[in-house]
Design a protein around this motif. Structure first.
Motif, PDB file in Angstrom:
ATOM      1  N   GLY A 103       0.889  -1.231  -0.092  1.00 31.20           N
ATOM      2  CA  GLY A 103       0.039   0.132  -0.036  1.00 31.20           C
ATOM      3  C   GLY A 103       0.886   1.262  -0.178  1.00 31.20           C
ATOM      4  O   GLY A 103       1.811   1.287  -0.754  1.00 31.20           O
ATOM      5  N   ARG A 104       0.706   2.080   1.012  1.00 33.71           N
ATOM      6  CA  ARG A 104       1.385   3.269   1.056  1.00 33.71           C
ATOM      7  C   ARG A 104       2.887   3.113   2.005  1.00 33.71           C
ATOM      8  O   ARG A 104       3.538   3.864   2.108  1.00 33.71           O
ATOM      9  N   ASP A 105       2.739   1.918   2.680  1.00 37.54           N
ATOM     10  CA  ASP A 105       3.859   1.685   3.674  1.00 37.54           C
ATOM     11  C   ASP A 105       5.159   1.168   2.859  1.00 37.54           C
ATOM     12  O   ASP A 105       5.082   0.321   1.991  1.00 37.54           O
ATOM     13  N   GLU A 106       6.361   1.372   3.088  1.00 38.53           N
ATOM     14  CA  GLU A 106       7.532   1.226   2.383  1.00 38.53           C
ATOM     15  C   GLU A 106       8.461   1.021   3.678  1.00 38.53           C
ATOM     16  O   GLU A 106       8.675   1.690   4.287  1.00 38.53           O
ATOM     17  N   TYR A 107       9.419  -0.188   3.431  1.00 43.28           N
ATOM     18  CA  TYR A 107      10.679  -0.177   4.389  1.00 43.28           C
ATOM     19  C   TYR A 107      11.755  -0.863   3.974  1.00 43.28           C
ATOM     20  O   TYR A 107      11.519  -1.782   2.932  1.00 43.28           O
ATOM     21  N   ASP A 108      12.912  -0.677   4.497  1.00 42.22           N
ATOM     22  CA  ASP A 108      14.119  -1.528   3.940  1.00 42.22           C
ATOM     23  C   ASP A 108      14.342  -2.638   5.227  1.00 42.22           C
ATOM     24  O   ASP A 108      13.837  -2.454   6.384  1.00 42.22           O
TER      25      ASP A 108
END
Length: 234
Positions: A103-108
């Motif tokens: 969705g709108r969430d992003e992480y490394d």
């Protein structure tokens, strides 16, 4: 998902420019899973991986994964790159780095990993950190696999992810049947303890899938990392 797509293209371009590398293994799979008590919370997914060997002692592995979650209409994807040192014929050590979007969430996420072939089973372990720019947390897991015979394999795994507003512990067992030429059908049964979005508490889940392994290594050295492939449904 522009950042994710760009990372995958860059990795593919880099691999193509390295003439000394050769494909030592890879896989492709399709799967579906759902919670046992409410199958509306489900996931359909497709994934692939390829491993490039530069020498007998060093290789890189690229994983790509995409999932569509039924009830929430969310889509999730990740790309993970591994650097692998084969320290012996039975032991491999690695570093991994991945990018994930839901969705709108992003992480490394990034960390260390290790695999070893025992006489009775194969084992794999990873430990790392996930970071979305504001919150960071721990990701860890262990998995075991045993070939019962030339066609039947059983495996089990435990994963724990603590990423601030998302915390889950996943325990699963699976069995796969080799129908020949690297093609396999598999089934999975597990339990997810989670505090994330619409999930709360402990829920059982089931899954089925088809997998095709290719190359001299019958697949890749390490399994997938990240959150999206650990969620059986939303």
């Amino acid at each position: 998902m522009k950042r994710l797509f760009s990372a995958a293209c860059a990795a593919a371009a880099l691999a193509g420019s390295l003439q000394a590398a050769e494909i030592t293994g890879g896989s492709f799979d399709l799967s579906t899973s759902a919670f046992a008590d409410d199958t509306d919370y489900a996931r359909t997914a497709v994934g692939g991986a390829v491993e490039l060997g530069f020498s007998r002692s060093f290789s890189t592995q690229l994983d790509l994964f995409y999932a569509d979650f039924n009830l929430t209409d969310l889509e999730g994807a990740n790309a993970t790159l591994h650097g692998i040192a084969h320290v012996s014929s039975t032991t491999s050590l690695g570093l991994f780095y991945g990018i994930e979007e839901t969705g709108r969430d992003e992480y490394d996420f990034y960390g260390i990993e290790a695999g070893h072939e025992f006489g009775f089973a194969d084992a794999e372990f990873y430990l790392g950190e996930g970071d979305d720019g504001a919150i960071s947390g721990t990701i860890a897991g262990v998995a075991f696999r045993r070939d019962v015979n030339s066609q039947f394999t059983v495996s089990a795994g435990l994963d724990h992810l603590d990423l601030g507003n998302i915390e889950l512990t996943r325990i699963a067992a699976s069995a796969q049947y080799d129908v020949g030429k690297g093609a396999k059908f598999y089934g999975e049964l597990g339990s997810l303890n989670a505090e994330a979005q619409n999930l709360s508490g402990n829920e059982a889940f089931v899954g089925i899938g088809f997998r095709w392994d290719f190359g001299g290594n019958r697949g890749t050295t390490f399994g997938r990392r990240g959150l999206v492939n650990k969620l059986p449904g939303l």
